[in-house]
Design an enzyme around this catalytic site. Structure first.
Site, PDB file in Angstrom:
ATOM      1  N   LYS A 155     -11.333  -4.348  -2.672  1.00 15.06           N
ATOM      2  CA  LYS A 155     -12.253  -3.205  -2.769  1.00 15.06           C
ATOM      3  C   LYS A 155     -11.582  -2.031  -3.447  1.00 15.06           C
ATOM      4  CE  LYS A 155     -13.657  -3.810   1.810  1.00 15.06           C
ATOM      5  NZ  LYS A 155     -12.688  -3.259   2.722  1.00 15.06           N
ATOM      6  N   LYS A 186       0.829  -1.212   0.000  1.00  8.50           N
ATOM      7  CA  LYS A 186       0.000   0.000   0.000  1.00  8.50           C
ATOM      8  C   LYS A 186       0.859   1.255   0.000  1.00  8.50           C
ATOM      9  CE  LYS A 186      -4.361  -1.859   1.601  1.00  8.50           C
ATOM     10  NZ  LYS A 186      -5.526  -1.753   2.445  1.00  8.50           N
ATOM     11  N   LYS A 203      -5.101 -10.560  -5.626  1.00  8.21           N
ATOM     12  CA  LYS A 203      -6.348 -10.819  -4.905  1.00  8.21           C
ATOM     13  C   LYS A 203      -7.440  -9.817  -5.278  1.00  8.21           C
ATOM     14  CE  LYS A 203      -6.296  -8.275  -0.599  1.00  8.21           C
ATOM     15  NZ  LYS A 203      -7.415  -8.023   0.245  1.00  8.21           N
TER      16      LYS A 203
HETATM   17  P1  ATP Z   1      -8.934  -2.923   0.620  1.00  9.02           P
HETATM   18  O1  ATP Z   1      -8.829  -3.149  -0.865  1.00  9.02           O
HETATM   19  O2  ATP Z   1      -9.565  -1.630   1.010  1.00  9.02           O
HETATM   20  O3  ATP Z   1      -7.646  -3.220   1.368  1.00  9.02           O
HETATM   21  P2  ATP Z   1     -10.062  -5.528   0.938  1.00  9.02           P
HETATM   22  O4  ATP Z   1     -11.008  -5.825  -0.159  1.00  9.02           O
HETATM   23  O5  ATP Z   1      -8.704  -6.134   0.895  1.00  9.02           O
HETATM   24  O6  ATP Z   1      -9.981  -3.973   1.134  1.00  9.02           O
HETATM   25  P3  ATP Z   1     -10.439  -5.732   3.817  1.00  9.02           P
HETATM   26  O7  ATP Z   1     -11.389  -4.803   4.483  1.00  9.02           O
HETATM   27  O8  ATP Z   1      -8.990  -5.426   3.913  1.00  9.02           O
HETATM   28  O9  ATP Z   1     -10.811  -5.930   2.276  1.00  9.02           O
HETATM   29  O10 ATP Z   1     -10.679  -7.214   4.341  1.00  9.02           O
HETATM   30  C1  ATP Z   1     -11.811  -7.645   5.050  1.00  9.02           C
HETATM   31  C2  ATP Z   1     -11.777  -9.148   5.189  1.00  9.02           C
HETATM   32  O11 ATP Z   1     -11.946  -9.754   3.915  1.00  9.02           O
HETATM   33  C3  ATP Z   1     -10.455  -9.688   5.748  1.00  9.02           C
HETATM   34  O12 ATP Z   1     -10.709 -10.781   6.603  1.00  9.02           O
HETATM   35  C4  ATP Z   1      -9.723 -10.134   4.525  1.00  9.02           C
HETATM   36  O13 ATP Z   1      -8.785 -11.152   4.786  1.00  9.02           O
HETATM   37  C5  ATP Z   1     -10.854 -10.637   3.663  1.00  9.02           C
HETATM   38  N1  ATP Z   1     -10.529 -10.540   2.242  1.00  9.02           N
HETATM   39  C6  ATP Z   1     -10.255  -9.411   1.545  1.00  9.02           C
HETATM   40  N2  ATP Z   1     -10.024  -9.676   0.267  1.00  9.02           N
HETATM   41  C7  ATP Z   1     -10.145 -11.031   0.138  1.00  9.02           C
HETATM   42  C8  ATP Z   1     -10.019 -11.935  -0.962  1.00  9.02           C
HETATM   43  N3  ATP Z   1      -9.730 -11.498  -2.175  1.00  9.02           N
HETATM   44  N4  ATP Z   1     -10.222 -13.243  -0.731  1.00  9.02           N
HETATM   45  C9  ATP Z   1     -10.525 -13.699   0.503  1.00  9.02           C
HETATM   46  N5  ATP Z   1     -10.654 -12.900   1.584  1.00  9.02           N
HETATM   47  C10 ATP Z   1     -10.471 -11.589   1.401  1.00  9.02           C
END
Ligand code: ATP
Ligand code: LTN
Length: 343
Positions: free
Chosen positions: A197, A112, A194
């Site tokens: 969001k 990040k 991965k």
């Molecule tokens: P950002 O892009 O803002 O970092 P994010 O989509 O990675 O957000 P988080 O809020 O960081 O989401 O994660 C919330 C939960 O969802 C955490 O437990 C994280 O491990 C899980 N998670 C996020 N992305 C994935 C994914 N691609 N596959 C499985 N679990 C995920």
């Protein structure tokens, strides 16, 4: 006391099927067995550039989606992180015992920080310490998260152990709860990164609130490979990802999926089947979400009572930590300093 679970999602955007499969779906399953705490981690969302109006909206929609996905307010405590000052306060206390180089090693920070360019905020580096505070405040036993959070959980355990070594047994050591299937859902456009969001392309993810046409379009255009047979093959990241989605969202076994795929003529057939599975899995969630969003008073009441319950636990732990550190506790707490007076 029963065993406790705590987890949270950042209100940084629209929740997607990665968040659902990696985290929230598994939270729902822990509700019978554990005492469960689920928070919307809005303070974490401040560690990347953000729009205040959107944050306010996403905090509510994220809480509403917890309910829509099956988090039951009768059985779980649902709250917003910033409503309980003990989270930020414990983060400060933990900051003072956390070596800087432990934080500099975090993969998510490095990734990040590159995206943020020159002006990397201190909050981004400190993010995992705040996460440790979230977890340790509730004497948490298990933390259901996706694979990407494994390193942060390891750090939480290291911080807790270090504190206990230096200041006496204060924290319980939590364990991650990471399911094999769906722990790492990949982008629809690149099977090696991965789903997230914050990916600038909305085509890279399926949001929980996407309508059927959008879902169909995203799956139709998603990346596959040039091999016609559709098989679970670790060397084919896109195939593995799409097959896992089909399997988990369709509630099927691997053998059932293989049987289904053996009758398909190629990716076109598979995409049609996957689209149906995704749309029908998300329909009841979307329906429930609409109902919850219409009842803002109900949502507020759930958050209000969740905050009261969570706060009672958090303030207790915080006092214990302050006492271990030698801070002068406000009246009402038993004094332990007299025994240490020089004679
Ligand atoms: P950002 O892009 O803002 O970092 P994010 O989509 O990675 O957000 P988080 O809020 O960081 O989401 O994660 C919330 C939960 O969802 C955490 O437990 C994280 O491990 C899980 N998670 C996020 N992305 C994935 C994914 N691609 N596959 C499985 N679990 C995920
Ligand atoms: N860093 C986590 C979100 C998070 C969290 C937590 C998860 C903040 N505090 C406590 C579990 C427990 C993420 O998923 N990005």
């Amino acid at each position: 006391m029963g065993k406790r679970v705590l987890s949270g999602v950042q209100p940084t955007g629209n929740l997607h099927i990665g968040n659902y499969l990696g985290a929230i779906r598994n939270w729902v399953e822990t509700q019978g067995e554990y005492e469960t705490f689920f928070c919307v981690v809005d303070l974490h969302a401040l560690t990347v550039p953000h729009d205040p109006q959107l944050l306010a909206v996403h905090t509510r929609t994220t809480a509403a989606l917890y309910l829509a996905c099956g988090i039951d307010p009768q059985r779980s405590t649902i709250f917003v992180q910033s409503h309980i000052p003990a989270h930020a306060e414990l983060a400060w206390l933990l900051n003072c015992i956390t070596p800087l180089n432990w934080l500099e090693r975090m993969i998510q920070f490095k990734e990040k920080a590159i995206k943020q360019g020159e002006n990397v905020g201190v909050g981004l580096l400190d993010y995992p310490v705040l996460m440790a505070a979230d977890i340790l405040l509730y004497d948490t036993d298990r933390v259901p998260v996706g694979e990407d959070q494994k390193q942060h959980l390891e750090l939480t355990r290291d911080i807790a152990r270090r504190f206990n070594d230096q200041f006496g047994e204060t924290f319980k050591i939590p364990e991650p709860l990471i399911r094999a299937e769906g722990a790492r859902v990949m982008s629809l456009q690149d099977g090696t990164v991965k789903m997230s969001k914050s990916d600038p392309s909305d085509m890279s993810r399926i949001n929980l609130l996407d309508d059927p046409d959008t879902i169909a379009k995203k799956i139709k255009r998603c990346k596959t490979d040039a091999i016609r047979e559709i098989t679970y093959d670790p060397h084919r990241p896109e195939a593995m990802n799409l097959l896992t989605l089909y399997q988990v969202l369709g509630n099927k076994t691997r053998e059932e999926v293989e049987k289904d795929c053996s009758q398909m003529r190629g990716w076109g057939d598979f995409k049609t089947a996957l689209t149906e599975v995704v749309i029908s899995h998300l329909a009841p969630i979307q329906q429930k979400y609409k109902e919850v969003m219409k009842e803002q008073g109900y949502l507020e009441e759930i958050i209000r009572s969740g905050t009261a319950k969570a706060e009672a636990v958090a303030s207790h732990t915080l006092a214990r930590v302050k006492q271990a550190l030698g801070l002068w506790l406000k009246a009402g707490h038993p004094a332990s300093w007299e025994q240490f007076l020089p004679t």
